[in-house]
Design a protein around this motif. Sequence first.
Motif, PDB file in Angstrom:
ATOM      1  N   ARG A   4       0.831  -1.212   0.000  1.00  0.00           N
ATOM      2  CA  ARG A   4       0.000   0.000   0.000  1.00  0.00           C
ATOM      3  C   ARG A   4       0.859   1.252   0.000  1.00  0.00           C
ATOM      4  N   VAL A   5       1.930   1.240   0.770  1.00  0.00           N
ATOM      5  CA  VAL A   5       2.825   2.402   0.820  1.00  0.00           C
ATOM      6  C   VAL A   5       3.517   2.590  -0.525  1.00  0.00           C
ATOM      7  N   GLN A   6       3.922   1.503  -1.163  1.00  0.00           N
ATOM      8  CA  GLN A   6       4.563   1.619  -2.470  1.00  0.00           C
ATOM      9  C   GLN A   6       3.602   2.195  -3.506  1.00  0.00           C
ATOM     10  N   ILE A   7       2.360   1.757  -3.490  1.00  0.00           N
ATOM     11  CA  ILE A   7       1.376   2.277  -4.441  1.00  0.00           C
ATOM     12  C   ILE A   7       1.141   3.759  -4.208  1.00  0.00           C
ATOM     13  N   TRP A   8       0.972   4.155  -2.945  1.00  0.00           N
ATOM     14  CA  TRP A   8       0.741   5.566  -2.628  1.00  0.00           C
ATOM     15  C   TRP A   8       1.955   6.404  -3.011  1.00  0.00           C
ATOM     16  N   THR A   9       3.146   5.898  -2.703  1.00  0.00           N
ATOM     17  CA  THR A   9       4.369   6.635  -2.994  1.00  0.00           C
ATOM     18  C   THR A   9       4.559   6.804  -4.489  1.00  0.00           C
ATOM     19  N   ARG A  10       4.308   5.756  -5.242  1.00  0.00           N
ATOM     20  CA  ARG A  10       4.470   5.839  -6.696  1.00  0.00           C
ATOM     21  C   ARG A  10       3.504   6.851  -7.300  1.00  0.00           C
ATOM     22  N   ALA A  11       2.307   6.969  -6.740  1.00  0.00           N
ATOM     23  CA  ALA A  11       1.303   7.868  -7.294  1.00  0.00           C
ATOM     24  C   ALA A  11       1.498   9.326  -6.863  1.00  0.00           C
ATOM     25  N   HIS A  12       2.065   9.566  -5.685  1.00  0.00           N
ATOM     26  CA  HIS A  12       2.083  10.921  -5.137  1.00  0.00           C
ATOM     27  C   HIS A  12       3.451  11.590  -5.054  1.00  0.00           C
ATOM     28  N   LEU A  13       4.534  10.855  -5.209  1.00  0.00           N
ATOM     29  CA  LEU A  13       5.866  11.446  -5.082  1.00  0.00           C
ATOM     30  C   LEU A  13       6.652  11.292  -6.370  1.00  0.00           C
ATOM     31  N   PRO A  14       7.369  12.341  -6.776  1.00  0.00           N
ATOM     32  CA  PRO A  14       8.220  12.220  -7.967  1.00  0.00           C
ATOM     33  C   PRO A  14       9.408  11.300  -7.700  1.00  0.00           C
ATOM     34  N   PRO A  15      10.023  10.755  -8.746  1.00  0.00           N
ATOM     35  CA  PRO A  15      11.073   9.746  -8.574  1.00  0.00           C
ATOM     36  C   PRO A  15      12.236  10.147  -7.674  1.00  0.00           C
ATOM     37  N   GLY A  16      12.797  11.314  -7.793  1.00  0.00           N
ATOM     38  CA  GLY A  16      13.929  11.685  -6.955  1.00  0.00           C
ATOM     39  C   GLY A  16      13.563  11.790  -5.487  1.00  0.00           C
ATOM     40  N   VAL A  17      12.363  12.252  -5.216  1.00  0.00           N
ATOM     41  CA  VAL A  17      11.906  12.400  -3.830  1.00  0.00           C
ATOM     42  C   VAL A  17      11.666  11.036  -3.195  1.00  0.00           C
ATOM     43  N   ARG A  18      11.214  10.072  -3.986  1.00  0.00           N
ATOM     44  CA  ARG A  18      10.990   8.714  -3.446  1.00  0.00           C
ATOM     45  C   ARG A  18      12.271   8.127  -2.897  1.00  0.00           C
ATOM     46  N   LEU A  19      13.364   8.315  -3.617  1.00  0.00           N
ATOM     47  CA  LEU A  19      14.645   7.785  -3.157  1.00  0.00           C
ATOM     48  C   LEU A  19      15.077   8.457  -1.854  1.00  0.00           C
ATOM     49  N   VAL A  20      14.915   9.758  -1.773  1.00  0.00           N
ATOM     50  CA  VAL A  20      15.291  10.486  -0.555  1.00  0.00           C
ATOM     51  C   VAL A  20      14.428  10.045   0.622  1.00  0.00           C
ATOM     52  N   VAL A  21      13.124   9.901   0.404  1.00  0.00           N
ATOM     53  CA  VAL A  21      12.223   9.455   1.478  1.00  0.00           C
ATOM     54  C   VAL A  21      12.594   8.048   1.936  1.00  0.00           C
ATOM     55  N   GLY A  22      12.904   7.169   0.991  1.00  0.00           N
ATOM     56  CA  GLY A  22      13.311   5.816   1.349  1.00  0.00           C
ATOM     57  C   GLY A  22      14.583   5.792   2.172  1.00  0.00           C
ATOM     58  N   LEU A  23      15.552   6.609   1.790  1.00  0.00           N
ATOM     59  CA  LEU A  23      16.797   6.661   2.551  1.00  0.00           C
ATOM     60  C   LEU A  23      16.580   7.260   3.937  1.00  0.00           C
ATOM     61  N   LEU A  24      15.724   8.274   4.034  1.00  0.00           N
ATOM     62  CA  LEU A  24      15.421   8.847   5.345  1.00  0.00           C
ATOM     63  C   LEU A  24      14.717   7.834   6.250  1.00  0.00           C
ATOM     64  N   LEU A  25      13.838   7.030   5.683  1.00  0.00           N
ATOM     65  CA  LEU A  25      13.190   5.986   6.472  1.00  0.00           C
ATOM     66  C   LEU A  25      14.208   4.958   6.967  1.00  0.00           C
ATOM     67  N   CYS A  26      15.164   4.620   6.121  1.00  0.00           N
ATOM     68  CA  CYS A  26      16.213   3.677   6.550  1.00  0.00           C
ATOM     69  C   CYS A  26      17.057   4.264   7.669  1.00  0.00           C
ATOM     70  N   VAL A  27      17.412   5.520   7.548  1.00  0.00           N
ATOM     71  CA  VAL A  27      18.190   6.175   8.603  1.00  0.00           C
ATOM     72  C   VAL A  27      17.389   6.227   9.894  1.00  0.00           C
ATOM     73  N   GLY A  28      16.099   6.536   9.801  1.00  0.00           N
ATOM     74  CA  GLY A  28      15.243   6.542  10.989  1.00  0.00           C
ATOM     75  C   GLY A  28      15.116   5.163  11.610  1.00  0.00           C
ATOM     76  N   GLY A  29      15.154   4.127  10.782  1.00  0.00           N
ATOM     77  CA  GLY A  29      15.071   2.763  11.295  1.00  0.00           C
ATOM     78  C   GLY A  29      16.300   2.349  12.082  1.00  0.00           C
ATOM     79  N   VAL A  30      17.426   2.967  11.774  1.00  0.00           N
ATOM     80  CA  VAL A  30      18.643   2.666  12.525  1.00  0.00           C
ATOM     81  C   VAL A  30      18.482   3.096  13.980  1.00  0.00           C
TER      82      VAL A  30
END
Length: 73
Positions: A4-30
Amino acid sequence: MIARVQIWTRAHLPPGVRLVVGLLLCVGGVFGFLPVLGFWMLPLGVAVAALDIVPLWRMIQGRTKGGRAKRDD
């Protein structure tokens, strides 16, 4: 949940922002031991970042479709 998150992200965020959001989530997970952040952010961050990284996306798709990734033996 991740799909569900992937579908929402693909529809609402441009490609470069998706990568940044994904990396920020990984950093937050640490910092998952902190009260607000959690270890749930690591797989979610990888899944969101994988939308822009083609080899990672293929690896995730291979694991989810057949239950196992294809192995080159």
